[in-house]
Design a protein around this motif. Structure first.
Motif, PDB file in Angstrom:
ATOM      1  N   ALA A  30       0.820  -1.213   0.000  1.00 33.83           N
ATOM      2  CA  ALA A  30       0.000   0.000   0.000  1.00 33.83           C
ATOM      3  C   ALA A  30       0.853   1.262   0.000  1.00 33.83           C
ATOM      4  N   LEU A  31       1.907   1.288   0.800  1.00 33.96           N
ATOM      5  CA  LEU A  31       2.771   2.468   0.848  1.00 33.96           C
ATOM      6  C   LEU A  31       3.468   2.721  -0.491  1.00 33.96           C
ATOM      7  N   VAL A  32       3.917   1.663  -1.122  1.00 28.38           N
ATOM      8  CA  VAL A  32       4.578   1.832  -2.421  1.00 28.38           C
ATOM      9  C   VAL A  32       3.590   2.352  -3.450  1.00 28.38           C
ATOM     10  N   LEU A  39       5.996  10.032  -6.360  1.00 30.67           N
ATOM     11  CA  LEU A  39       7.433  10.148  -6.579  1.00 30.67           C
ATOM     12  C   LEU A  39       7.933   9.568  -7.907  1.00 30.67           C
ATOM     13  N   THR A  40       7.170   9.644  -8.951  1.00 31.15           N
ATOM     14  CA  THR A  40       7.619   9.072 -10.220  1.00 31.15           C
ATOM     15  C   THR A  40       8.169  10.134 -11.165  1.00 31.15           C
ATOM     16  N   ALA A  41       8.939  11.064 -10.630  1.00 30.73           N
ATOM     17  CA  ALA A  41       9.517  12.121 -11.460  1.00 30.73           C
ATOM     18  C   ALA A  41      10.637  11.579 -12.341  1.00 30.73           C
ATOM     19  N   ILE A  48      12.679   1.625  -8.850  1.00 27.43           N
ATOM     20  CA  ILE A  48      12.892   1.153  -7.478  1.00 27.43           C
ATOM     21  C   ILE A  48      11.555   0.889  -6.789  1.00 27.43           C
ATOM     22  N   LEU A  49      10.602   1.799  -6.960  1.00 32.23           N
ATOM     23  CA  LEU A  49       9.291   1.619  -6.343  1.00 32.23           C
ATOM     24  C   LEU A  49       8.555   0.421  -6.929  1.00 32.23           C
TER      25      LEU A  49
END
Length: 69
Positions: A30-32, A39-41, A48-49
């Motif tokens: 859930a956190l990912v 955070l997918t800039a 990594i995610l």
């Protein structure tokens, strides 16, 4: 150690057990997913995610199979 082996190892451990392992893997999952939308800039951050996401998904499967047995 493969991702699914980590889930099986957590389910077989006396201190961890099945409920804690499922809770841990689903929490990471859930956190990912939340961080993935934020955070997918860069491609490296996204990779990594996604690796963490896949790892937590694979970790849940053997734990639930152990529970059903």
């Amino acid at each position: 150690m493969t991702r699914s082996s980590l889930g099986g190892y957590g389910a077989d451990r006396y201190r961890w057990g099945i409920p804690k392992t499922v809770f841990f893997s689903m929490s990471i999952h859930a956190l990912v997913l939340i961080f993935l939308s934020i955070l997918t800039a860069t491609g490296m951050t996204a990779a990594i995610l996604v690796a963490l996401w896949i790892g937590s998904a694979w970790m849940t499967s053997p734990t639930l199979q152990t529970y059903f047995i």
